[in-house]
Design a protein around this motif. Structure first.
Motif, short mmCIF file in Angstrom:
data_model
loop_
_atom_site.label_atom_id
_atom_site.label_comp_id
_atom_site.label_asym_id
_atom_site.label_seq_id
_atom_site.Cartn_x
_atom_site.Cartn_y
_atom_site.Cartn_z
N GLN A 20 0.83 -1.19 0.00
CA GLN A 20 0.00 0.00 0.00
C GLN A 20 0.87 1.25 0.00
OE1 GLN A 20 -3.07 0.57 -0.11
NE2 GLN A 20 -3.70 2.30 1.09
N ARG A 325 -9.87 -2.77 1.74
CA ARG A 325 -9.67 -1.55 2.52
C ARG A 325 -10.79 -0.56 2.23
NH1 ARG A 325 -4.16 -1.04 4.21
NH2 ARG A 325 -2.92 -2.78 3.43
N GLU A 327 -11.21 3.59 2.26
CA GLU A 327 -10.38 4.79 2.30
C GLU A 327 -11.21 6.04 2.03
OE1 GLU A 327 -6.16 2.76 0.86
OE2 GLU A 327 -7.11 4.29 -0.40
N SER A 329 -10.49 10.41 1.42
CA SER A 329 -9.49 11.48 1.28
C SER A 329 -10.16 12.81 1.03
CB SER A 329 -8.52 11.17 0.14
OG SER A 329 -9.16 11.29 -1.12
N VAL A 349 -5.52 11.50 3.88
CA VAL A 349 -6.09 10.18 3.59
C VAL A 349 -6.17 9.38 4.88
CG1 VAL A 349 -5.93 8.12 2.13
CG2 VAL A 349 -4.85 10.26 1.37
N SER A 351 -7.11 5.25 5.93
CA SER A 351 -7.29 3.93 5.33
C SER A 351 -7.47 2.90 6.43
CB SER A 351 -6.07 3.57 4.46
OG SER A 351 -6.19 2.27 3.93
#
Length: 478
Positions: A20, A325, A327, A329, A349, A351
């Motif tokens: 990642q 995942r 996420e 942002s 961000v 995650s």
């Protein structure tokens, strides 16, 4: 089966480990558009219509090890010896290890409709992911009897666990800009499993005999192994249908009236159904291990432990999730100068792993001058570890190249240890030992995407499926 005590640690120093990363968020690169499905890769009136990496892999590598065993394993990897001075016996101390893969072998994307601002693409990537918690005593035992008291009965000192899986991911991605503010994207994937291992030692006992250069070890637990015909060889990395699976990624981007860009993604929500010829072992046994001070002790330990683990076999399929995942942002761009040559586009961000406790936050700081950009990235995770990363990129509307690391200082230190065998850092434990490296390239070809007032000829197409659905639901004009 890999050498269950050695595999995760010696994998750390091989090139096959990926992971990642955050520095490419909101860069508009081809890589970014496949990882974040609502992100665009084309700019109308500027970009050409077709994009590809032309079989040049775009990849991101990551390795991570924390705990007392860092110096021990660096000595073993770089100097071919052990130094157990930092290991604490009988204290219940664990070493955490983490690795994953994300390597795009093929990326192809096209801009298919100007009216709908539609992008469609195909990708083939190889991925790997693994986690482990290994006790100090498990590492100390690889160096024989010297860290243990002769005749003492040790209980549960080898209670460790890890899992590791590799697979192909073949995907179709679709991205559409619904209106001036909203864009949606989806990535639908077929998965082809390569290998899988999961070991959980829930009970263990050991007694060492220094005079006899031996030990009696008892282990209890479970072990899963995906089916591979024969011994694992390079050919087994080729795609096959033994262990199929599926995954989906979905994303949405919203641009506010004051130019903040909000992006949310659910990535790689999926599973692999491992072959019905795979194996499950519910082991509970003991064995005597000899020659613990000889150069062959690692092989002796592996052979005996492997024999215990491979008992009480049950053959059958099982299903495992991949490391999905969620996420989110937030980003906004600022022109630093009046001539609009220097741009700063910070992105925050967060995650969260969907099936594991991992959580990480990042602040991405790209500074761009014409086609050049330098990005500084800071991250902080649930293990309370802070990282500093950097990326250099050259990018025009029709080609891009980037290189960087999200663990810059640790990557430099680990590379220095490998090059300089006399480095004092080899014998030291830091907050963690790790490295990250990513590299990518893509190129756009074909006619330039032009609006009708600028074009001599271009197929306009129509609004995409999502755009037509949006207009129907919300009664908006085309």
């Amino acid at each position: 089966m890999k050498k269950f005590l050695l595999v995760l640690f010696f994998l750390l120093f091989s090139f096959r480990i990926f992971a990642q990363q955050f520095s490419l968020y909101n860069t508009g690169t081809l890589y970014d558009s496949f990882e974040n499905p609502s992100q665009r890769a084309f700019i109308p009136d500027t970009s050409k219509m077709y994009a590809s990496n032309f079989l040049i892999p775009n990849f991101n590598t990551n390795i991570f090890l924390s705990g007392d065993a860092q110096a021990t394993l660096k000595n073993r990897a770089f100097l071919n010896k052990y130094d157990n001075s930092a290991l604490q016996i009988g204290k219940g101390r664990y070493n955490m290890v983490n690795e994953n893969i994300n390597a795009y072998l093929i990326m192809v994307k096209m801009f298919s409709s100007l009216s709908g601002d539609v992008e469609m693409g195909f990708s083939w990537q190889m991925k790997s992911e693994g986690k482990g918690a290994i006790t100090d005593e498990s590492i100390a035992a690889l160096n024989g009897t010297q860290s243990f008291n002769s005749g003492q009965n040790y209980t549960n000192i080898f209670n460790s666990n890890y899992y590791y899986q590799t697979y192909h991911q073949i995907s179709f991605t679709y991205r559409e800009k619904i209106n001036k503010q909203v864009a949606f994207g989806v990535k639908i994937s077929g998965l082809l499993g390569i290998s899988y291992q999961k070991l959980n030692i829930s009970g263990s006992q050991a007694m060492f005999d220094k005079t006899g250069d031996s030990a009696v070890v008892a282990l209890r637990g479970k072990y899963y192994s995906g089916y591979i015909p024969g011994h694992f060889i390079a050919r087994d990395y080729l795609p096959n249908l033994r262990s199929p699976g599926a995954a989906i990624s979905m994303g949405a981007t919203y641009r506010t009236e004051d130019s903040f860009v909000l992006q949310g993604n659910i990535k790689d929500l999926g599973f692999i159904h491992w072959s019905s010829r795979s194996s499950y072992y519910n082991f509970n046994g003991s064995s005597s291990i000899y020659g613990l001070t000889t150069p062959q002790r690692e092989d002796s330990i592996y052979n005996k432990v492997s024999k215990i683990v491979h008992t009480n076999q049950v053959t059958g399929s099982f299903t495992t999730p991949i490391d999905g995942r969620a996420e989110f942002s937030v980003s906004k761009s600022f022109w630093i100068d009046d001539n609009h040559m220097f741009k700063y586009s910070p992105t925050a961000v967060v995650s969260k792993e969907l099936f594991y406790p991992g959580f990480i936050g990042a602040l991405v700081n790209p500074f761009k001058y014409e086609k050049y950009s330098l990005t500084l990235t800071t991250t902080y995770d649930d293990l309370k570890i802070f990282n500093l990363g950097a990326q250099f990129m050259m990018q025009t509307p029709n080609w891009e190249f980037f290189i960087g690391s999200d663990k810059l200082m640790q990557s430099i230190a680990l590379a220095g240890d490998q090059l300089n065998k006399n480095s004092a850092n080899i014998n030291q434990n830091g907050t963690y030992t790790g490295a990250n490296f990513f590299l990518g390239f893509s190129l756009k070809l074909g006619p330039v995407i032009e609006h009708p007032m600028n074009a001599s000829s271009i197929p306009m197409g129509e609004k995409g499926f999502l755009g037509r659905l949006w207009s129907r639901w919300f009664k908006t004009k085309d």
